[in-house]
Design an enzyme around this catalytic site. Structure first.
Site, PDB file in Angstrom:
ATOM      1  N   GLU A  63       0.754  -1.139  -0.118  1.00  0.00           N
ATOM      2  CA  GLU A  63      -0.081  -0.034  -0.038  1.00  0.00           C
ATOM      3  C   GLU A  63       0.988   1.260   0.105  1.00  0.00           C
ATOM      4  O   GLU A  63       1.807   1.375   0.855  1.00  0.00           O
ATOM      5  CB  GLU A  63      -0.897   0.113   1.319  1.00  0.00           C
ATOM      6  CG  GLU A  63      -1.940   1.083   1.447  1.00  0.00           C
ATOM      7  CD  GLU A  63      -2.687   1.453   0.224  1.00  0.00           C
ATOM      8  OE1 GLU A  63      -3.317   0.543  -0.273  1.00  0.00           O
ATOM      9  OE2 GLU A  63      -2.933   2.790  -0.133  1.00  0.00           O
ATOM     10  N   THR A 119      -6.230   1.375  -5.323  1.00  0.00           N
ATOM     11  CA  THR A 119      -5.743   0.164  -5.427  1.00  0.00           C
ATOM     12  C   THR A 119      -6.365  -0.738  -6.128  1.00  0.00           C
ATOM     13  O   THR A 119      -5.764  -1.531  -6.860  1.00  0.00           O
ATOM     14  CB  THR A 119      -5.881  -0.336  -3.726  1.00  0.00           C
ATOM     15  OG1 THR A 119      -5.528   0.632  -3.019  1.00  0.00           O
ATOM     16  CG2 THR A 119      -5.224  -1.814  -3.589  1.00  0.00           C
ATOM     17  N   HIS A 167      -1.439   3.487   4.751  1.00  0.00           N
ATOM     18  CA  HIS A 167      -2.251   4.170   4.140  1.00  0.00           C
ATOM     19  C   HIS A 167      -2.376   5.638   4.683  1.00  0.00           C
ATOM     20  O   HIS A 167      -2.285   5.669   5.824  1.00  0.00           O
ATOM     21  CB  HIS A 167      -3.671   3.433   4.102  1.00  0.00           C
ATOM     22  CG  HIS A 167      -4.644   3.760   3.267  1.00  0.00           C
ATOM     23  ND1 HIS A 167      -5.165   4.984   3.198  1.00  0.00           N
ATOM     24  CD2 HIS A 167      -5.218   3.204   2.028  1.00  0.00           C
ATOM     25  CE1 HIS A 167      -6.288   5.021   1.921  1.00  0.00           C
ATOM     26  NE2 HIS A 167      -5.919   4.029   1.387  1.00  0.00           N
ATOM     27  N   ASP A 179       1.150  -0.144  -5.027  1.00  0.00           N
ATOM     28  CA  ASP A 179       0.034  -0.015  -5.560  1.00  0.00           C
ATOM     29  C   ASP A 179      -0.087   1.345  -6.244  1.00  0.00           C
ATOM     30  O   ASP A 179      -0.640   1.416  -7.284  1.00  0.00           O
ATOM     31  CB  ASP A 179      -1.268  -0.507  -4.813  1.00  0.00           C
ATOM     32  CG  ASP A 179      -1.189   0.448  -3.763  1.00  0.00           C
ATOM     33  OD1 ASP A 179      -0.464   1.410  -3.237  1.00  0.00           O
ATOM     34  OD2 ASP A 179      -2.632   0.423  -3.204  1.00  0.00           O
ATOM     35  N   HIS A 180       0.364   2.365  -5.591  1.00  0.00           N
ATOM     36  CA  HIS A 180       0.352   3.719  -6.316  1.00  0.00           C
ATOM     37  C   HIS A 180       1.050   4.675  -5.407  1.00  0.00           C
ATOM     38  O   HIS A 180       1.640   4.092  -4.379  1.00  0.00           O
ATOM     39  CB  HIS A 180      -1.205   4.220  -6.249  1.00  0.00           C
ATOM     40  CG  HIS A 180      -1.972   3.888  -5.084  1.00  0.00           C
ATOM     41  ND1 HIS A 180      -1.906   4.556  -4.063  1.00  0.00           N
ATOM     42  CD2 HIS A 180      -2.740   2.992  -4.724  1.00  0.00           C
ATOM     43  CE1 HIS A 180      -2.583   4.181  -3.068  1.00  0.00           C
ATOM     44  NE2 HIS A 180      -3.335   3.045  -3.507  1.00  0.00           N
TER      45      HIS A 180
HETATM   46  C1  GP9 Z   1      -8.824  -0.640   0.657  1.00  0.00           C
HETATM   47  C2  GP9 Z   1      -7.532  -0.410   0.627  1.00  0.00           C
HETATM   48  C3  GP9 Z   1      -7.239   1.009   0.207  1.00  0.00           C
HETATM   49  O1  GP9 Z   1      -9.274  -1.620   0.846  1.00  0.00           O
HETATM   50  O2  GP9 Z   1      -7.324  -1.232  -0.424  1.00  0.00           O
HETATM   51  O3  GP9 Z   1      -7.553   1.453  -0.783  1.00  0.00           O
HETATM   52  P1  GP9 Z   1      -6.991   2.764  -1.344  1.00  0.00           P
HETATM   53  O4  GP9 Z   1      -7.705   4.044  -0.844  1.00  0.00           O
HETATM   54  O5  GP9 Z   1      -5.745   2.767  -1.602  1.00  0.00           O
HETATM   55  O6  GP9 Z   1      -7.286   2.531  -3.008  1.00  0.00           O
HETATM   56 MN    MN Z   2      -3.768   1.759  -1.988  1.00  0.00          MN
END
Ligand code: GP9
Ligand code: MN
Length: 625
Positions: free
Chosen positions: A251, A293, A408, A467-468
């Protein structure tokens, strides 16, 4: 007494419905309420919606008014009741496709009886009262309003609803645009608005599907054949045959943290060590859009671009796809995802089914309590730890993905979990980012140790990717302070690099690969590594291990990177120096990028994979019909 107070019947009905809905949202559905603002929105929304709906009665003549109020109240009660029964079964809310789908109906039918509780009868108590009052009252609860009063009533009720929407938008920016989660929608705007939103999204999708032109598929296939190189001279072809594939979606981990320090301390000591013993792609870009994500997952499993608006998981989660999980299933693999969040977040429960996953270990498979919760939910360490029991008993070979959560935004981490100090700048977000990234690094290390202990490590290939981005452009000033340079639009693009580490236990040829690559390339790479040929498929990515450079890595807004140039904000930059160059260097690629994004969008909007004749597609189609 109501008569004496001259309270109109529509207001009585609205308040009763609002109150009833509030009780259900707050105490029956398991909606997580994290702060007072959310608490307030949850209280306002059922009343706001109810008042708007019932206030239309004021526009009608008394006799019609009564009828309207009675049947609206009844419909409201049925809507709540149906969602309640559905929720007891699926811990989710009804969607339009779910009622249209025969399969769900059958599932529901079987378990409905056990899901109806005797006290559900109270859901209809206010409706009964409204029927009674409407019958008994002699037009002393329903009034004829003058034009001005009518306008005032409607304006007042809509401003209440508007307040609700504005508060919801403040609490959850882009709530409607991004979709996020049914639970978010219900707790912010209530069941009625959620159903209207769901109906609009699904009808839009349906119309585009109905208008679809199957012959476009061959045009796109031709384009891909001619433009996307699928040949590979990679020595790694087949290296993953019969091995387990373990993805770790890290994440918000950006590439700039790799091999860097903060306050003299390494940020990711484990990953820094791991890359010495792995393939490490240091020019690997995330390509996500609003679906964050979920968009990254979509890219990785399909080698298609996410959509320009909203999360593709949310808007087109039920399309026909040739997802990697489905493909590898046909080659004897068991496919699964681990993510300790609500299963309906990003509509994953629905989208994963379309991608062909065998199993989704969502939040309810984990023991989440106050002690092991950090920020958004279960801490990464507890997450990996608790996952091991499932992984150990999983049929092999498996294809699986772990989606971490601790790192996150807003990167809140209690000091007791932090191994390094925060950065010191004007951005709290960036300051806090470093210790949480370190936490995820430690969690991954612990997971590697667990894999080794369990004996799974040797038979697995582990792929870690960010992921980003985690730090948005809003923090450029602080980022500039950390990187010791002023952040230009060129740097902003370069900051979209996320780490990609492909770790093959026992493998020797490890190195840093500098080639420009993106998330769209993982599907063809992994399939090649598994020795799976998938000739009929349409993929826009290339094998990461092919020696040829990619034509470009495209971002959703039309910006792109090639080996030589970076194109952003209508400006062409030299990729090595970061200096602005003449726009003509980027011009030819610009058009190709737009054409390709458009083709990918057409595939999704018109659900064109339905028209493809692969075995799995036709089988799926039959099941869906
Ligand atoms: C939520 C997690 C985070 O299930 O994957 O989501 P994001 O805000 O990074 O898209
Ligand atoms: Mn994410």
């Amino acid at each position: 007494m109501l008569q004496r107070l001259r309270i109109p019947l529509f207001l009585v009905a609205a308040l009763l419905f609002g109150f009833k809905a509030y009780i259900i949202y707050r105490f029956v559905f398991d909606l997580s309420i994290e702060n007072t603002m959310q608490e307030m929105i949850l209280f306002i929304n059922p009343f706001a919606t109810a008042i708007v709906l019932f206030s239309f009665a004021a526009l009608m003549k008394p006799k019609r008014q009564k009828k309207y109020i009675k049947y609206l109240s009844l419909s409201g009660a049925i809507l709540l009741f149906a969602n309640l029964v559905y929720y007891r079964n699926f811990t989710d809310f009804i969607t339009l496709p779910s009622i249209l789908q025969f399969k769900n109906f059958a599932d529901l039918g079987a378990s409905t009886a056990s899901s109806v509780k005797i006290w559900d009868i109270f859901l209809f108590a206010d409706t009964l009262l409204i029927f009674y009052l409407a019958r008994k009252s002699n037009n002393d609860l329903v009034f004829t309003y003058k034009r001005k009063s009518k306008l005032a009533i409607i304006a007042l009720s809509f401003s209440l609803l508007l307040t609700n929407f504005v508060l919801a938008e403040i609490e959850r920016p882009m709530l409607f645009k991004r979709g996020f989660d049914r639970e978010y929608l219900v707790k912010n705007v209530g069941l009625v608005s959620y159903h209207i939103y769901d109906a609009i999204i699904n009808s839009k999708t349906k119309v585009q599907k109905v208008m679809a032109d199957g012959s476009k598929l061959s045009e796109i296939e031709k384009y891909v054949d001619q433009n996307v190189d699928d040949t590979t001279s990679s020595d790694l072809r087949g290296i993953a045959k019969d091995k387990n594939i373990i993805y770790i979606s890290a994440e918000s981990v950006q590439n700039f943290v790799i091999n860097r320090k903060v306050n003299g301390e390494e940020i990711t000591p484990f990953l820094n060590d791991l890359i010495k013993d792995s393939y490490y792609f240091n020019n690997f870009y995330h390509q996500v859009n609003l679906g964050r994500t979920s968009d990254s997952e979509f890219l990785v499993e399909n080698s298609l671009y996410p959509l320009p608006n909203g999360s593709v998981f949310f808007t087109h989660g039920q399309n026909e796809y040739n997802g990697v999980p489905e493909i590898v299933n046909e080659h004897g693999y068991y496919s699964s995802v681990f993510h300790a969040n609500n299963k309906s977040f990003w509509n994953r429960d629905v989208a994963y089914e379309s991608l062909g996953y065998d199993q989704f270990y969502s939040q309810r498979y984990f023991n989440v309590n106050e002690e092991n919760t950090i920020g958004w939910g279960l801490s990464d360490k507890a997450f990996f730890d608790q996952s091991m029991k499932y992984l150990k008993s999983m049929p092999q070979p498996f294809y699986t993905k772990f989606i971490t959560l601790t790192n996150h935004h807003p990167y809140e981490l209690d000091e007791k979990y932090a191994s390094i100090d925060q950065f010191d700048s004007n951005s709290k977000t960036l300051n806090q980012y470093f210790p949480t990234v370190r936490y995820t690094d430690e969690a991954i290390e612990q997971f590697f140790n667990n894999l080794k202990e369990s004996g799974l490590y040797e038979d697995s290939i582990i792929i870690i990717y960010g992921d980003h981005f985690g730090i948005s452009e809003n923090h450029n000033k602080a980022m500039g302070q950390y990187l010791n340079k002023e952040i230009t639009p060129y740097d902003t693009v370069q900051l979209q690099r996320v780490p990609l580490i492909i770790h093959i236990p026992g493998h020797e040829d490890d190195r840093v690969i500098e080639k420009v690559t993106g998330q769209i390339d993982l599907k063809p790479t992994v399939l090649n590594m598994m020795g799976i040929k998938n000739e009929e498929d349409i993929m826009f990515g290339n094998d990461l291990f092919a020696d040829k450079p990619k034509r470009f890595v495209a971002f959703r807004d039309g910006d792109f990177v090639t080996e030589d140039y970076v194109y952003t904000k209508n400006t062409c930059y030299d990729r090595e120096s970061g200096e602005e160059v003449d726009g003509s260097f980027c011009e030819p690629t610009k058009d190709q990028v737009l054409k390709e994004l458009n083709y990918s969008d057409q595939l999704i909007y018109e659900d064109l994979f339905r028209f493809q004749n692969t075995d799995s597609n036709s089988a799926d189609k039959e099941n869906k019909e």
